[in-house]
Design a protein around this motif. Sequence first.
Motif, PDB file in Angstrom:
ATOM      1  N   HIS A 138       0.828  -1.025   0.051  1.00 51.36           N
ATOM      2  CA  HIS A 138       0.078  -0.034  -0.017  1.00 51.36           C
ATOM      3  C   HIS A 138       0.919   1.434  -0.061  1.00 51.36           C
ATOM      4  O   HIS A 138       0.937   1.928  -1.154  1.00 51.36           O
ATOM      5  CB  HIS A 138      -1.157  -0.001   1.198  1.00 51.36           C
ATOM      6  CG  HIS A 138      -1.918   0.977   1.087  1.00 51.36           C
ATOM      7  ND1 HIS A 138      -2.758   1.636   2.038  1.00 51.36           N
ATOM      8  CD2 HIS A 138      -2.592   1.680  -0.183  1.00 51.36           C
ATOM      9  CE1 HIS A 138      -3.772   2.460   1.809  1.00 51.36           C
ATOM     10  NE2 HIS A 138      -3.601   2.455   0.356  1.00 51.36           N
ATOM     11  N   HIS A 184       1.533   3.837  -3.617  1.00 47.49           N
ATOM     12  CA  HIS A 184       1.687   5.369  -3.517  1.00 47.49           C
ATOM     13  C   HIS A 184       3.025   5.850  -3.382  1.00 47.49           C
ATOM     14  O   HIS A 184       3.076   7.212  -3.434  1.00 47.49           O
ATOM     15  CB  HIS A 184       0.716   5.716  -2.118  1.00 47.49           C
ATOM     16  CG  HIS A 184      -0.587   5.455  -2.125  1.00 47.49           C
ATOM     17  ND1 HIS A 184      -1.423   5.918  -3.176  1.00 47.49           N
ATOM     18  CD2 HIS A 184      -1.383   4.297  -1.451  1.00 47.49           C
ATOM     19  CE1 HIS A 184      -2.759   5.381  -3.170  1.00 47.49           C
ATOM     20  NE2 HIS A 184      -2.822   4.607  -1.843  1.00 47.49           N
ATOM     21  N   HIS A 189      -5.655  -1.304  -6.498  1.00 46.51           N
ATOM     22  CA  HIS A 189      -5.563  -0.212  -5.578  1.00 46.51           C
ATOM     23  C   HIS A 189      -5.576   1.359  -6.112  1.00 46.51           C
ATOM     24  O   HIS A 189      -6.212   2.151  -5.758  1.00 46.51           O
ATOM     25  CB  HIS A 189      -4.823  -0.360  -4.444  1.00 46.51           C
ATOM     26  CG  HIS A 189      -5.095   0.563  -3.417  1.00 46.51           C
ATOM     27  ND1 HIS A 189      -6.166   0.491  -2.687  1.00 46.51           N
ATOM     28  CD2 HIS A 189      -4.149   1.855  -2.678  1.00 46.51           C
ATOM     29  CE1 HIS A 189      -6.175   1.401  -1.704  1.00 46.51           C
ATOM     30  NE2 HIS A 189      -5.217   2.341  -1.797  1.00 46.51           N
ATOM     31  N   HIS A 240      -8.343   4.317  -6.010  1.00 49.50           N
ATOM     32  CA  HIS A 240      -8.111   5.568  -5.965  1.00 49.50           C
ATOM     33  C   HIS A 240      -8.723   6.634  -6.944  1.00 49.50           C
ATOM     34  O   HIS A 240      -9.209   7.625  -6.807  1.00 49.50           O
ATOM     35  CB  HIS A 240      -6.619   6.045  -5.481  1.00 49.50           C
ATOM     36  CG  HIS A 240      -6.459   5.648  -4.164  1.00 49.50           C
ATOM     37  ND1 HIS A 240      -6.612   6.690  -3.040  1.00 49.50           N
ATOM     38  CD2 HIS A 240      -6.003   4.476  -3.579  1.00 49.50           C
ATOM     39  CE1 HIS A 240      -6.238   6.171  -2.104  1.00 49.50           C
ATOM     40  NE2 HIS A 240      -5.873   4.854  -2.193  1.00 49.50           N
ATOM     41  N   HIS A 265      -6.715   9.037   4.511  1.00 45.59           N
ATOM     42  CA  HIS A 265      -5.564   8.520   3.144  1.00 45.59           C
ATOM     43  C   HIS A 265      -6.327   8.889   1.941  1.00 45.59           C
ATOM     44  O   HIS A 265      -5.417   9.463   0.937  1.00 45.59           O
ATOM     45  CB  HIS A 265      -5.655   7.034   3.316  1.00 45.59           C
ATOM     46  CG  HIS A 265      -5.196   6.443   2.289  1.00 45.59           C
ATOM     47  ND1 HIS A 265      -3.694   6.590   1.855  1.00 45.59           N
ATOM     48  CD2 HIS A 265      -5.519   5.411   1.212  1.00 45.59           C
ATOM     49  CE1 HIS A 265      -3.305   5.968   0.716  1.00 45.59           C
ATOM     50  NE2 HIS A 265      -4.277   5.200   0.480  1.00 45.59           N
TER      51      HIS A 265
HETATM   52 ZN   LIG Z   1      -4.354   3.719  -1.048  1.00 45.12          ZN
END
Ligand SMILES: [Zn+2]
Length: 287
Positions: A63, A68, A100, A104, A236
């Motif tokens: 993650h 990111h 993921h 987003h 987040h």
């Molecule tokens: Zn995330």
Amino acid sequence: MPTPQPIPIVSTSEKPNWGIIIFLIVFHAGAIAALFFFSWKAIAVAFVLNWMALCFGIGMSYHRLLTHRSYKVPKPIEYFLAVCATLALEGGPIFWVATHRVHHQFADKPGDPHSPHEGGWWAHVGWIMVGESKHSNTAMMAKFAPDLARDPIYRFINKWHYMPTVIIGLALFAGGGWPMLLWPIFFRICVGLHSTWLVNSATHMWGSRRFDTRDDSTNSWWVALLTFGEGWHNNHHAHPVSARHGLAWYELDITWLHILLLKKLGIAKNVKTVTANTRLPERAAAA
Ligand SMILES: [Zn+2]
Ligand SMILES: [Zn+2]
């Protein structure tokens, strides 16, 4: 970050993925069977593996680092953390990161792989149980994570993501019999899966919102406890690149404490953080 293409990678209309459904049934049956093989030692091993899989692995690697890029560590440590993440049995890094990033980009809009707008069950687990080819189609998933797909070691980890769990499971079974297989593998993995899935379901439905984001993300202390800090999900979504998700002193974010330790030791560099008062990026740009 590369821009994923605006097509959903899973949709509610797809066929059931029986391989994954059977895997989930077998693992939940194993988790229930564990209750009949009580052993403190096996539970202690399960705790350590859960910490490695969810904190070192999903939180620190898949993650915050790989999806990111919120901090940097030397490559050998990166790969070690990614192997830890495979122990959660949530798929390889290319699959996880691709899914993921798409989440987003389309959070709670058409194209989000797991929004509760399609129902809480869908957001929690339903989305995993459909889509025969796409979960294992590395070439297709690689479009969303080209940075990882270029790296032969990440391709290798992605292909063999279940092997660390198989090897550890066999070793534990050989050394400790059924309790050592059922608690640290079956029970622990089910707890880890549901904990992570709660970030997709619960923290897009229930909890508080510090930031007025364009999705439904929320902060939830109990999801944060289960996931080593991933439950501060509204923070987040507001600031995806921040390595720190718990932004107030009372928002316990164990994964962040691990990254902070690596930073203090000089191992983690370029650690990106925000505070509770940092404005949403799009609002700051407009001001
Ligand atoms: Zn995330
Ligand atoms: Zn989310």
